[in-house]
Design a protein around this motif. Structure first.
Motif, short mmCIF file in Angstrom:
data_model
loop_
_atom_site.label_atom_id
_atom_site.label_comp_id
_atom_site.label_asym_id
_atom_site.label_seq_id
_atom_site.Cartn_x
_atom_site.Cartn_y
_atom_site.Cartn_z
N LYS A 121 0.77 -1.17 -0.06
CA LYS A 121 -0.06 -0.17 -0.09
C LYS A 121 0.76 1.34 -0.01
O LYS A 121 0.50 2.30 0.31
CB LYS A 121 -0.89 0.18 1.16
N MET A 122 2.08 1.17 -0.51
CA MET A 122 3.11 2.25 -0.46
C MET A 122 2.56 3.47 -1.39
O MET A 122 2.07 3.07 -2.52
CB MET A 122 4.28 1.66 -0.85
N GLY A 123 2.85 4.57 -0.71
CA GLY A 123 2.20 5.75 -1.60
C GLY A 123 3.52 6.51 -2.11
O GLY A 123 4.46 6.83 -1.33
N ILE A 124 3.93 7.00 -3.21
CA ILE A 124 4.82 7.76 -3.55
C ILE A 124 4.57 9.18 -4.18
O ILE A 124 3.61 9.38 -5.05
CB ILE A 124 5.68 6.88 -4.75
N LYS A 125 5.28 10.03 -3.67
CA LYS A 125 5.54 11.50 -4.16
C LYS A 125 6.64 12.14 -4.50
O LYS A 125 7.90 11.62 -3.61
CB LYS A 125 4.69 12.17 -3.20
N TYR A 126 6.78 12.87 -5.57
CA TYR A 126 8.03 13.40 -5.94
C TYR A 126 7.79 14.85 -6.42
O TYR A 126 7.10 15.21 -7.28
CB TYR A 126 8.66 12.62 -7.00
N LYS A 127 8.39 15.60 -5.60
CA LYS A 127 8.16 17.16 -5.88
C LYS A 127 9.69 18.06 -5.82
O LYS A 127 10.30 17.51 -4.63
CB LYS A 127 7.22 17.70 -4.87
N LYS A 128 9.86 18.81 -6.66
CA LYS A 128 11.13 19.57 -6.48
C LYS A 128 12.46 18.68 -6.14
O LYS A 128 13.19 19.00 -5.36
CB LYS A 128 10.94 20.53 -5.26
N GLY A 129 12.28 17.47 -6.63
CA GLY A 129 13.62 16.50 -6.25
C GLY A 129 13.61 15.87 -4.81
O GLY A 129 14.67 15.43 -4.64
N ILE A 130 12.47 16.04 -4.52
CA ILE A 130 12.38 15.48 -2.98
C ILE A 130 11.47 14.12 -3.31
O ILE A 130 10.16 14.29 -3.61
CB ILE A 130 11.75 16.27 -1.92
N LEU A 131 11.81 13.02 -2.71
CA LEU A 131 11.06 11.80 -2.94
C LEU A 131 10.39 11.61 -1.73
O LEU A 131 11.14 11.91 -0.71
CB LEU A 131 12.05 10.67 -3.24
N GLU A 132 9.13 11.48 -1.73
CA GLU A 132 8.50 11.06 -0.37
C GLU A 132 7.60 9.63 -0.53
O GLU A 132 6.69 9.61 -1.33
CB GLU A 132 7.38 12.29 -0.04
N VAL A 133 8.08 8.73 0.25
CA VAL A 133 7.40 7.45 0.09
C VAL A 133 6.68 7.30 1.74
O VAL A 133 7.01 7.26 2.72
CB VAL A 133 8.50 6.23 0.28
N HIS A 134 5.32 6.95 1.46
CA HIS A 134 4.45 6.72 2.44
C HIS A 134 4.23 5.20 2.58
O HIS A 134 3.68 4.48 1.86
CB HIS A 134 3.12 7.56 2.46
N LEU A 135 4.35 4.60 4.03
CA LEU A 135 4.15 3.31 4.03
C LEU A 135 3.22 3.04 5.24
O LEU A 135 3.66 3.39 6.32
CB LEU A 135 5.33 2.44 4.61
N ILE B 116 14.41 28.24 9.54
CA ILE B 116 13.34 27.90 10.23
C ILE B 116 12.81 26.60 9.69
O ILE B 116 12.11 26.90 8.76
CB ILE B 116 12.57 29.15 10.82
N PRO B 117 13.14 25.49 10.28
CA PRO B 117 12.25 24.27 9.33
C PRO B 117 10.96 24.26 9.56
O PRO B 117 10.31 24.55 10.70
CB PRO B 117 13.00 23.00 10.07
N ILE B 118 10.23 23.94 8.28
CA ILE B 118 8.80 23.88 8.22
C ILE B 118 8.49 22.22 7.77
O ILE B 118 9.09 21.64 7.04
CB ILE B 118 7.97 24.61 7.28
N GLN B 119 7.14 21.97 8.04
CA GLN B 119 6.95 20.46 7.68
C GLN B 119 6.28 20.91 6.23
O GLN B 119 6.00 21.72 5.73
CB GLN B 119 5.82 20.04 8.44
N ASP B 120 6.55 19.53 5.55
CA ASP B 120 6.13 19.77 4.06
C ASP B 120 6.83 20.90 3.38
O ASP B 120 5.81 21.43 2.58
CB ASP B 120 4.52 19.57 4.23
N ARG B 121 7.97 20.98 3.66
CA ARG B 121 8.51 22.22 3.12
C ARG B 121 8.66 22.26 1.40
O ARG B 121 8.32 23.14 0.83
CB ARG B 121 9.88 22.08 3.37
N GLN B 122 8.50 20.85 0.88
CA GLN B 122 8.42 20.75 -0.53
C GLN B 122 7.28 21.21 -1.38
O GLN B 122 7.09 21.54 -2.44
CB GLN B 122 8.71 19.55 -0.95
N ASP B 123 6.09 21.35 -0.48
CA ASP B 123 4.91 21.84 -0.94
C ASP B 123 4.98 23.44 -0.76
O ASP B 123 3.50 23.91 -1.14
CB ASP B 123 3.89 21.13 -0.06
#
Lengths: 139, 248
Positions: A121-135, B116-123
């Motif tokens: 059920k892994m979810g993947i997001k990629y934005k501005k070169g940042i990969l985010e994987v939700h498990l 100053i760090p923020i959550q979900d910075r990439q958004d």
């Protein structure tokens, strides 16, 4: 007498945690004393982070100079293999390293997932070169 | 000056300038911003920090040794920058030495650049910048320039020492903080903090190159960020996330 005994037990616990902290620091130092790049397979380990909430494990990785289409996240047992191809090959001297010769063309790393999760059920997001994987965590 | 820390001048540093600090911290905002200032303004190295308490480390540039903590000058600013994170137990002695040196040069203001760090910075579409100051008068400078004030909270690291000491000595000091990633190099945040610096001083630089080269900067800054993460964990930087309990 009882208080003395109690104090001794607390001292023992404090000493145990101090020892443990030192051990963690030593391990940390030990594992960081190697380059982040590997010239044999032209890869670099990305910076990554793992966060746990009550419901999920979130893994992020910093993958600059990559395209979303080349990002791969592969579950292997209780870990993730993350890889991504760079838009162009980077020579080490471009990174200010002149004592070695070689190129980097890919990010690659393994991330150990410390708690049971639903890999399917892994979810993947990629934005501005940042990969985010939700498990999602297993209950 | 702190007993074990010396500021060694290679050239005479100017008096009456603005002293700016750019040290490795969250998102490497201060270091990336400082590096951009050196590059864009063509600042020259005038001094360096020397201490037997620091790790035996030099930075080689074109085959020649340099201290990892150096002071650059030009355009009415003096910029203290470190290419390596300051070891936690060295923050007080080093900052005390730098502040004392700055006071001996009659600096008109001390400004720390950080994040100053923020959550979900990439958004985040637009990054905000905040300011904290050593005195109400200096805080007004930031407010009048349209920079939001960091009203409550904790501050951990070199910038905390600067505000604390400046407040004690009655010297004007500001900390400018741009929203950023905690653990990843953040050139966009560095650009944002430089925009705020331009609002409170005459130091104006074009940040287009910084944004354009952002991805390469992130790659090059990877190892410094990794070392900085370890030092931030030692100095308990995460305390900045804590809910403050202000005793009035």
């Amino acid at each position: 007498m009882l208080e003395k005994k109690k104090r001794r037990s607390f001292d023992f616990i404090d000493a145990y945690f101090e020892d443990f902290e030192r051990w963690v620091e030593r391990m940390d130092e030990m594992f960081t004393q190697k380059p982040c790049w590997n010239l044999r397979n032209c890869t670099m380990e990305p910076l990554r982070e793992i966060n746990m909430t009550a419901t999920e494990v979130i893994v992020t990785a910093d993958l600059p100079l990559t395209e979303e289409s080349t990002v791969q996240v592969r579950p292997i047992d209780n870990s993730l293999e993350i890889s991504a191809k760079m838009r162009r090959k980077l020579r080490l001297h471009e990174l200010g390293i002149s004592q070695y010769q070689g190129e980097i063309e890919k990010f690659r790393c393994h991330v150990h997932i410390p708690v049971p999760v639903n890999m399917d059920k892994m979810g993947i997001k990629y934005k501005k070169g940042i990969l985010e994987v939700h498990l999602p965590r297993k209950r | 000056m702190s007993e074990n820390v010396r500021i060694v001048e290679k050239e005479k540093a100017p008096s009456g300038a603005t002293l700016i600090f750019g040290f490795p911290d969250v998102g490497l905002v201060g270091l990336i911003a400082a590096s951009h200032l050196v590059d864009q303004l063509g600042l020259t190295e005038v001094a360096y920090v020397d201490s037997p308490l620091l790790p035996p480390l030099i930075v080689l540039h074109e085959g020649l040794p340099h201290s990892a903590m150096r002071i650059f000058a030009g355009h009415d600013i003096v910029l203290a920058v470190s290419e390596v994170p300051i070891p936690t137990d060295m923050i007080y002695p080093i900052m005390d030495a730098l502040i004392e040196w700055g006071r001996s040069k009659n600096v008109k203001m001390m400004i720390s650049l950080s994040g100053i760090p923020i959550q979900d910075r990439q958004d985040a579409v637009e990054l905000k910048a905040f300011a904290a100051a050593s005195s109400p008068e200096t805080l007004k400078v930031a407010k009048d320039s349209g920079i939001e004030v960091l009203m409550e909270g904790y501050m951990v690291g070199p910038q905390a020492v600067v505000l604390q000491r400046a407040s004690k000595y009655g010297s004007p000091a500001l900390t400018l903080l741009a929203q950023c990633f905690y653990n990843y190099p953040d050139p966009e945040a560095a650009a944002e903090v430089l925009k705020s610096l331009a609002k409170v001083t005459a130091v104006k630089v074009n940040v287009a190159k910084l944004l354009e080269k952002g991805e390469e900067i992130r790659l090059r800054a990877r190892d410094v960020m990794k070392r900085t993460q370890q030092e931030m964990s030692r100095m308990k930087k995460g305390q900045e996330y804590d809910i403050p309990m202000y005793v009035s």
